[in-house]
Write an enzyme that holds these catalytic residues in place. Structure first.
Site, PDB file in Angstrom:
ATOM      1  N   GLY A 111       0.947   1.337   0.576  1.00 44.69           N
ATOM      2  CA  GLY A 111       0.748   0.254  -0.557  1.00 44.69           C
ATOM      3  C   GLY A 111      -0.398  -0.795   0.033  1.00 44.69           C
ATOM      4  N   SER A 170       0.845   7.908   0.050  1.00 44.79           N
ATOM      5  CA  SER A 170       0.703   6.307   0.281  1.00 44.79           C
ATOM      6  C   SER A 170       0.497   6.176   1.654  1.00 44.79           C
ATOM      7  CB  SER A 170       2.064   5.786  -0.074  1.00 44.79           C
ATOM      8  OG  SER A 170       1.943   4.365   0.200  1.00 44.79           O
ATOM      9  N   TYR A 228       1.849  11.486 -15.026  1.00 43.06           N
ATOM     10  CA  TYR A 228       0.849  10.297 -14.613  1.00 43.06           C
ATOM     11  C   TYR A 228       0.181   9.710 -15.750  1.00 43.06           C
ATOM     12  CZ  TYR A 228       1.294  11.132  -9.587  1.00 43.06           C
ATOM     13  OH  TYR A 228       1.836  11.391  -8.204  1.00 43.06           O
ATOM     14  N   LEU A 270      -1.503  -1.124   5.457  1.00 41.87           N
ATOM     15  CA  LEU A 270      -2.319  -0.668   6.722  1.00 41.87           C
ATOM     16  C   LEU A 270      -3.744  -0.683   6.563  1.00 41.87           C
ATOM     17  CD1 LEU A 270       0.082   2.290   7.375  1.00 41.87           C
ATOM     18  CD2 LEU A 270       0.102   0.299   8.431  1.00 41.87           C
ATOM     19  N   GLY A 271      -4.183  -1.547   5.244  1.00 41.87           N
ATOM     20  CA  GLY A 271      -5.399  -1.191   5.180  1.00 41.87           C
ATOM     21  C   GLY A 271      -6.040  -2.570   5.379  1.00 41.87           C
ATOM     22  N   GLY A 272      -5.708  -3.528   6.376  1.00 41.68           N
ATOM     23  CA  GLY A 272      -6.413  -4.724   6.674  1.00 41.68           C
ATOM     24  C   GLY A 272      -5.925  -5.687   5.701  1.00 41.68           C
TER      25      GLY A 272
END
Length: 303
Positions: free
Chosen positions: A195, A191, A33, A198-200
């Site tokens: 991505g 996830s 990362y 599903l977060g509005g």
């Protein structure tokens, strides 16, 4: 993963302090990362956080990963005994600690025998450099093979599997979750919001708060009716879509905790709401209607 490329070091440290204050003690990273900041940059940020003292390392269950190439040199990647030894020592240096609680194989290595992998892990455990080993992105049969090889050596084997799992992507239910349950592994989903889908995402798009990148936009196009139904159901329940997606994972068998990966303090704060969100049988059934799951194999496709 966002620390460095997406989130400044001061903000990253603040988010980790806030996590501790709210009872979150499992921090997951990987040696690769860092992206444009350079591979290893995220581990270095976490290491400097620990170096600030005040029990920060002692409060943390620390996980990192090995597999990806850190350089272009031969044998500087995957799961050979040589790379495990080198990569682990390098991660410990960057993380400014003398041990890792959970050392994860970032991907299955089809070229290295399990006896060699477990020999390297056994040595690392004996040296006190790691406590446990885990897998990431393994198939069910990979887990079974790894565990059988470990049992023959009287080794501990894998204790966890970190993989893609959320309401929209439920392939793990076919083979991986049954394999994990049968072999004593906890599931750590990455996830959890697919991505951001599903977060509005539709609500945020209408309000001009978020514009999806091309790949996510293509995925939304393929699943738009489901996402519309999901956001409408979230409104019925009176909760944010992202909270429901995280809470749903906490209701699933074998799941220890989702990897939330906040870029900002606000994202961490919103994720915390999911801990106290309880979904009843009717709500879980409705989510299964919107996002059909998988039966364990072979019942998914045979009698």
């Amino acid at each position: 993963m966002n620390f460095g490329p997406q989130t400044s070091e001061p903000d990253s440290h603040s988010i980790m302090d806030s996590a501790h204050e709210n009872g979150i003690n499992f921090f997951d990273t990987a040696n690769v990362y860092g992206q444009d900041k350079g591979r290893g940059a995220t581990e270095e940020i976490v290491g400097r956080f620990f170096a600030k003292g005040d029990g920060r390392r002692e409060k943390t269950v620390l996980a990192t990963k090995v597999y990806g190439n850190m350089t272009d040199y031969p044998n500087d990647g995957k799961l050979s005994a040589l790379n495990i030894r080198r990569a682990l020592d390098a991660s410990l240096k960057r993380l400014q600690t003398d041990y890792v609680d959970l050392y994860q194989f970032h991907h299955v290595d089809r070229d290295t025998p399990w006896d060699e992998i477990w020999q390297a892990i056994d040595v690392a455990i004996q040296q006190g450099k790691i406590l446990y080993a885990g897998s990431s992105n393994f198939a069910g049969w990979h887990i079974a093979t790894a565990q059988e090889a470990a049992r023959k050596r009287n080794s501990v084997g894998l204790v966890s599997e970190q993989s893609l799992y959320n309401l929209l992507t439920r392939d793990l239910e076919l083979e991986v979750i049954p394999a994990a349950q049968a072999n004593g592994l906890g599931i750590i989903p990455w996830s959890p919001l697919q991505g951001g889908l599903l977060g509005g995402v539709l609500k945020k798009d209408r309000e001009g708060k978020r514009r999806l990148e091309s790949r996510s936009a293509e995925s939304l196009s393929s699943h738009r009716p489901q996402i519309e139904a999901y956001e409408a159901f979230a409104d019925e329940l009176g909760h944010e879509p992202g909270d429901i997606a995280l809470a749903w994972l906490l209701h699933q068998p074998a799941v220890t905790a989702p990897i939330v990966g906040p870029r900002t303090q606000g994202q961490l704060d919103s994720a915390l709401r999911a801990v106290d969100l309880k979904l009843d049988v009717a709500a879980l059934a409705r989510l299964d209607e919107i996002f059909p799951g998988k039966k364990p194999a072979p019942e998914q496709y045979a009698w």
